[in-house]
Design an enzyme around this catalytic site. Structure first.
Site, short mmCIF file in Angstrom:
data_model
loop_
_atom_site.label_atom_id
_atom_site.label_comp_id
_atom_site.label_asym_id
_atom_site.label_seq_id
_atom_site.Cartn_x
_atom_site.Cartn_y
_atom_site.Cartn_z
N GLY A 1 0.84 -1.20 0.00
CA GLY A 1 0.00 0.00 0.00
C GLY A 1 0.87 1.24 0.00
N ASN B 1 -2.16 7.44 1.50
CA ASN B 1 -1.85 8.54 2.42
C ASN B 1 -0.72 8.20 3.37
OD1 ASN B 1 -3.97 10.23 1.54
ND2 ASN B 1 -5.43 8.95 2.66
N GLY C 1 1.10 5.00 3.47
CA GLY C 1 2.18 4.21 2.88
C GLY C 1 3.23 5.07 2.19
N ARG D 1 -2.21 -1.22 -6.39
CA ARG D 1 -3.10 -1.70 -7.45
C ARG D 1 -2.67 -1.16 -8.79
NH1 ARG D 1 -8.47 -0.47 -4.13
NH2 ARG D 1 -7.33 1.48 -4.03
N LYS E 1 -11.74 0.72 17.20
CA LYS E 1 -10.62 1.12 18.06
C LYS E 1 -10.92 0.77 19.52
CE LYS E 1 -9.44 4.71 14.77
NZ LYS E 1 -9.73 6.08 14.36
P1 NAP Z 1 -5.24 4.72 1.06
O1 NAP Z 1 -4.78 6.12 0.88
O2 NAP Z 1 -6.58 4.31 0.54
O3 NAP Z 1 -4.13 3.77 0.37
C1 NAP Z 1 -4.33 2.40 0.16
C2 NAP Z 1 -3.15 1.87 -0.65
O4 NAP Z 1 -3.29 0.45 -0.74
C3 NAP Z 1 -3.10 2.40 -2.08
O5 NAP Z 1 -1.76 2.66 -2.44
C4 NAP Z 1 -3.65 1.24 -2.91
O6 NAP Z 1 -3.07 1.13 -4.21
C5 NAP Z 1 -3.21 0.06 -2.10
N1 NAP Z 1 -4.12 -1.09 -2.27
C6 NAP Z 1 -5.42 -1.18 -1.94
N2 NAP Z 1 -5.92 -2.37 -2.27
C7 NAP Z 1 -4.90 -3.06 -2.85
C8 NAP Z 1 -4.79 -4.34 -3.42
N3 NAP Z 1 -5.84 -5.17 -3.49
N4 NAP Z 1 -3.58 -4.74 -3.90
C9 NAP Z 1 -2.51 -3.89 -3.86
N5 NAP Z 1 -2.57 -2.64 -3.33
C10 NAP Z 1 -3.75 -2.24 -2.84
O7 NAP Z 1 -5.19 4.27 2.60
P2 NAP Z 1 -4.48 5.05 3.83
O8 NAP Z 1 -5.29 6.25 4.21
O9 NAP Z 1 -3.02 5.22 3.53
O10 NAP Z 1 -4.69 3.98 4.99
C11 NAP Z 1 -3.96 2.77 5.03
C12 NAP Z 1 -4.29 2.00 6.30
O11 NAP Z 1 -3.89 2.79 7.43
C13 NAP Z 1 -5.77 1.70 6.51
O12 NAP Z 1 -5.91 0.45 7.13
C14 NAP Z 1 -6.24 2.80 7.42
O13 NAP Z 1 -7.34 2.42 8.21
C15 NAP Z 1 -5.01 2.98 8.29
N6 NAP Z 1 -4.91 4.30 8.91
C16 NAP Z 1 -4.98 5.41 8.11
C17 NAP Z 1 -4.89 6.66 8.70
C18 NAP Z 1 -4.93 7.91 7.85
O14 NAP Z 1 -4.84 9.00 8.42
N7 NAP Z 1 -5.06 7.81 6.56
C19 NAP Z 1 -4.75 6.77 10.10
C20 NAP Z 1 -4.66 5.61 10.87
C21 NAP Z 1 -4.74 4.38 10.26
P3 NAP Z 1 -3.30 2.24 -5.36
O15 NAP Z 1 -2.63 3.47 -4.84
O16 NAP Z 1 -2.67 1.71 -6.56
O17 NAP Z 1 -4.80 2.40 -5.45
#
Ligand code: NAP
Length: 442
Positions: free
Chosen positions: A13, A16, A18, A48, A206
């Protein structure tokens, strides 16, 4: 001098969080190596769509769509894809291949945590998830490690920034829920589909994690009573404010003893999420905007509060990197991968077992004897009143008078309070019950 070991790090991933994790891994490689005792080599990033635009410029050759192969050939796997599948299968693959796993996936942990923890224990690897609760705030490791010599009795958390922003907006501007939500969406604090946040599901996930670690037992999403903020009105907020309270969406995990079980049942843990009135001088009342905080009560430590940014790519990446360094140290030094203890074996109790103070708002006819009749009904049901305030409203046109009553009770069971409210509704002098909300921190 002994050679520094290199550990292969797979990142699943690159959204945001990653993307920021990848940036820090590459930019701070030397510092991370010094702190963890191993060079952390980013071997690949699974996404993806390889061609998607990223928040950070990263070497293209690192990207792959083959997450499975990447996860199989790593010492440390960071899962930041979110969702249940394929995240769950990839984490299990990594664990079974002997890798330590770091994730921020609260939805997956709340649904399937017990299986993942057991598999990690069996494989002797570390499964860490500091980022899953309250973003950047170090809260899980303090609960698991720093407080492991103490007994936690209660955890109160503001663990969802979106709902805290909305409630804070309503409190400071007098806005209705729908307008505050629209503002949160405009500013990027709420998603286009805000259901998981405003219905309390994100906070409930949580709460299950906080309860599990705090009480050394395993609690899942179905153990959590959950009420969101969609029914909180501007009038509720104004009445609460007038009575010296602020409304917050709290995730609560609390020890219930035989003596204070509202059902007359045994010992256990109440895990719940609901809008709650807090006195404005309570430390959690000062948590404004999209910030998060967790307030812990422990037998020996007393009261502790942890405060900070609960979301955002860079703050959350900080928690992920902390887990990664800790996992790398474990790999370098050896030793068990155990991440939590489940020796508590205490059951989750229904919300009816918890006792809380309540705020009851009533619109009543302004007649002699009304207060005494209402107080009598509370007393009849064993609910004692702590504060009762009356405000008279005069309608200039009709010359009718009505009174607004604001009542705060001492701790009472849900059943006793519900029976009290039902009996009050039957009184001929009651125009309406305007709000019934739980109160903490009095
Ligand atoms: P996000 O922005 O939606 O990013 C998800 C990433 O995963 C994207 O790069 C996507 O690829 C990739 N992905 C999704 N499905 C996939 C698959 N089947 N195969 C390969 N890659 C795949 O998510 P995020 O906000 O960074 O959050 C990530 C995790 O951290 C989540 O579990 C979230 O609950 C947790 N979290 C987030 C925050 C926050 O502030 N954002 C805070 C605490 C916890 P593409 O880019 O190619 O679409």
């Amino acid at each position: 001098m002994s050679e520094v070991r290199t550990l292969k790090v797979a990142l699943l991933g690159c959204g945001n969080v990653g993307a920021q994790v990848a940036r820090i891994l590459l930019d701070d490689a030397d510092a991370l190596a010094a702190r963890s005792g191993a060079r952390l080599e980013l071997t690949g990033i699974a996404v993806r769509n390889i061609d998607a635009e990223r928040d950070v410029e990263l070497p293209r050759e690192l990207f792959t769509t083959d997450a499975d192969t990447l996860a199989k050939d790593a010492d440390l796997v960071i899962e930041l894809m979110g969702g249940i599948e394929p995240a769950r299968s990839l984490i299990l693959t990594a664990i079974q291949n002997g890798a330590c796993v770091v994730t921020g996936n609260k939805a997956l942990l709340a649904q399937d945590g017990p299986t993942l923890y057991e598999e990690a224990d069996k494989a002797g690897v570390q499964l860490s998830y500091e980022a899953a609760v309250a973003g950047a705030i170090p809260i899980l490791r303090p609960i698991r490690d720093s407080l492991s010599g103490d007994r936690i009795t209660r955890v109160l958390g503001i663990v969802n920034g979106t709902t805290n922003f909305i409630l804070d907006q309503m409190d400071s501007t007098g806005a209705q829920f729908a307008d505050a939500l629209a503002e949160a969406q405009r500013l990027g604090y709420a998603e286009a589909d805000p259901t998981a946040d405003v219905e309390g599901y994100d906070a409930a996930a949580k709460a299950a994690i906080l309860a599990s670690l705090s009480f050394h037992s395993r609690f899942a999403l179905e153990d959590v009573y959950c009420e969101g903020i969609t029914k909180v009105s501007a009038e509720d907020i104004a009445a609460a404010k007038d009575a010296g309270f602020v409304i917050k969406l709290l995730a609560i995990a609390e020890k219930i003893t035989k003596e204070n079980n509202g059902n007359g049942g045994g010992e256990g843990i109440s895990v719940r999420v609901h809008p709650t009135l807090l006195p404005r001088e309570h430390p959690l009342a000062a948590v404004r905007g999209a910030f998060n905080a967790v307030f812990i009560e422990a037998e020996n430590a007393g009261e502790l509060m942890f405060y900070g940014q609960g979301a955002g790519g860079t703050p959350t990446a900080s928690a992920v990197l902390g887990d990664l360094v800790s996992a790398a140290r474990r790999v370098v030094l050896g030793g068990p991968g155990r991440t939590e203890t489940t020796t508590g074996h205490v059951p989750a109790l229904p919300v009816s077992a918890s006792t809380t103070s309540y705020y009851v708002g009533l619109d009543v006819a302004d007649q002699p004897g009304v207060l005494a009749r209402i107080a009598h009904i509370f007393a009849e049901h064993g609910v004692s009143i702590e504060i009762m305030r009356q405000t008279i409203h005069r309608d200039a046109a009709s010359k009718n008078e009505s009174a607004e009553l604001k009542i705060v009770t001492h701790r009472a069971s849900e059943a006793a309070l519900a029976a009290t409210v039902e009996a009050i509704k039957g009184l001929d002098v009651i125009n309406s019950v305007t709000s019934v909300l739980r109160v903490e921190g009095v």
